[in-house]
Design a protein around this motif. Structure first.
Motif: not given
Ligand code: GDP
Ligand code: MG
Length: 304
Positions: A21, A25, A39-41, A46, A126-127, A158-159
Motif C-alpha cells: 500500500n 504499483s 493498483v488497489s486500496e 501484487t 511517497n504520497k 506517485a499519484l
Molecule cells: P502497492 O501495494 O505498494 O503497490 O500500492 P498501490 O500502488 O497499490 O497503492 C496503494 C494506494 O495508495 C492506492 O489507493 C493508491 O492510489 C494510493 N497512492 C499511491 N501513491 C500515492 C500518492 O503519491 N499519493 C496519494 N495520495 N496516494 C497514493
C-alpha cells in the motif's frame, strides 16, 4: 538492438520494495504511463515479480515490482518473501518506497532489517501530496533515514507525478554502464494473460470486503485471440470456503457480474481491443496453505 546506443549508456534492474500500500504499483504505472501493475486500496494486489521497462536515450531502467515484504502468516506469505528476496539479490539497485504521510510502521522496520547492509539503496518518500506541513515532513524524513542511515532520500508523489526527474536521476546513478536488455518499445515482459489475471483480482478486491479478497486466486483457463471479437478469456476465481463462493458470486450472480464488467474494461484498456470475459468461481479448500496448488498457480514457494 533497435536504436543507437551512445557511449556511457546505462541499463539495469531496480528492485522496488516497500510494505503493501505504499504505492509501488502506482509509481511503476506512472513512470511507464501504462497500467502494468495492478493498483488497489487494499494491500497485496501484487503477488509475483513483474517487470516494467522504462527506456530513454541514455538509460534503460527495468523495474521489478516485488510483492510486499512482510511477516509470513501462511505458505503464500512465505512465497512472497522468497520472491522478494530473489529480486533483491538479482537487482542492481534497490528502490525502497515509503509512505511519507505516516510515521514508520512495524512493517517498515522489518524491511529495514532485511535491507540492512545492502548497497545501492535509495529511499523514495511517497504520497508527499498528503503532507502540507514542512516541519512534519522533515521530522518524518529523519525518522525514515534512521531505518537506512546514509541512503539517499527522494521525495515524490506517485499519484501526481511529482519528483520523478530527481528520482530517475538517482536511480540511473546506481546502474552500471551497459547495453539495454530490451528493445525500446517494450514496456513489460509479463505475458498479457498474467496481467489479465492480476486485473481480475484487482477488480474482485475493489468490490469485496475484508476477508474474502485475499482468499481469491485467479487462474486463466483460456486466452484466445479472435479477429472478429477481439480476445476471448475464461478464468476461474478460486476461494477457500463455500461461504466465500456465495459472496463472490452474489445474489443471482450479481457480484461476479460486477467484477467481470470491471475486469473486462480494465483488460480492454490495457490491450486496446475488445474482450469477451467469462468468469467462474470454485472452492479450493485452504489453497493458501497448499504448496502444490501454489506452485500450479505460479507462486514461488521457495522450492524449485
Ligand atoms: P502497492 O501495494 O505498494 O503497490 O500500492 P498501490 O500502488 O497499490 O497503492 C496503494 C494506494 O495508495 C492506492 O489507493 C493508491 O492510489 C494510493 N497512492 C499511491 N501513491 C500515492 C500518492 O503519491 N499519493 C496519494 N495520495 N496516494 C497514493
Ligand atoms: Mg502493488
Amino acid at each position: 538492438m533497435q536504436f543507437d546506443i551512445p557511449d556511457g549508456y546505462k541499463a539495469g534492474y531496480v528492485a522496488v520494495v516497500g510494505r503493501p500500500n505504499v504505492g509501488k504499483s502506482t509509481l511503476i504505472n506512472a513512470i511507464l504511463r501504462q497500467n502494468i501493475a495492478a493498483v488497489s486500496e487494499k494491500p497485496q494486489t501484487t503477488r509475483s515479480n513483474q517487470l516494467g521497462i522504462w527506456t530513454q536515450d541514455m538509460a534503460q531502467i527495468i523495474f521489478v515490482d516485488t510483492p510486499g515484504i512482510h511477516d509470513p502468516v501462511n505458505t503464500l506469505g512465505q512465497a512472497m518473501n522468497a520472491e522478494a528476496r530473489d529480486a533483491l539479490d538479482d537487482a542492481d539497485m534497490i528502490l525502497w518506497l515509503l509512505d511519507a504521510s505516516v510515521p514508520p510502521q512495524a512493517q517498515d522496520r522489518n524491511i529495514a532489517r532485511i535491507l540492512k547492509g545492502r548497497a545501492h539503496l535509495v529511499q523514495a518518500l511517497n504520497k508527499i501530496d498528503l503532507l502540507q506541513d514542512v516541519e512534519l515532513l522533515e521530522k518524518t524524513r529523519a525518522r525514515y533515514q534512521k531505518l537506512a542511515p546514509g541512503a539517499q532520500q527522494i521525495i515524490i508523489s506517485a499519484l501526481q507525478g511529482a519528483g520523478f526527474p530527481a528520482l530517475k536521476e538517482a536511480i540511473i546513478s546506481h546502474l552500471p554502464e551497459g547495453l539495454p536488455f530490451y528493445p525500446r518499445d517494450q514496456v513489460t515482459d509479463i505475458y498479457e494473460r498474467h496481467i489479465a489475471a492480476d486485473l481480475i483480482r484487482a477488480a474482485a478486491l475493489e468490490f469485496l470486503q475484508d476477508e474474502v479478497p485475499h482468499a481469491i486466486a485467479v487462474r486463466i483457463d483460456e486466452y484466445k485471440e479472435r479477429d472478429d471479437i477481439g480476445a476471448r478469456i475464461s478464468a476461474t476465481l478460486f476461494v477457500e470456503r463455500e461461504s466465500q463462493k456465495g459472496i463472490v458470486v452474489g445474489k443471482g450472480g450479481s457480484m461476479i457480474k460486477h467484477i467481470g464488467t470491471r475486469a473486462r474494461k480494465a483488460i480492454e484498456a490495457m490491450s486496446a481491443r475488445s474482450v469477451y470475459l467469462d468468469l467462474r468461481v470454485k472452492v479450493k479448500k485452504n489453497w493458501r496453505s497448499d504448496p502444490v496448488f501454489l506452485q500450479q498457480m505460479g507462486y514461488n514457494t521457495g522450492k524449485k
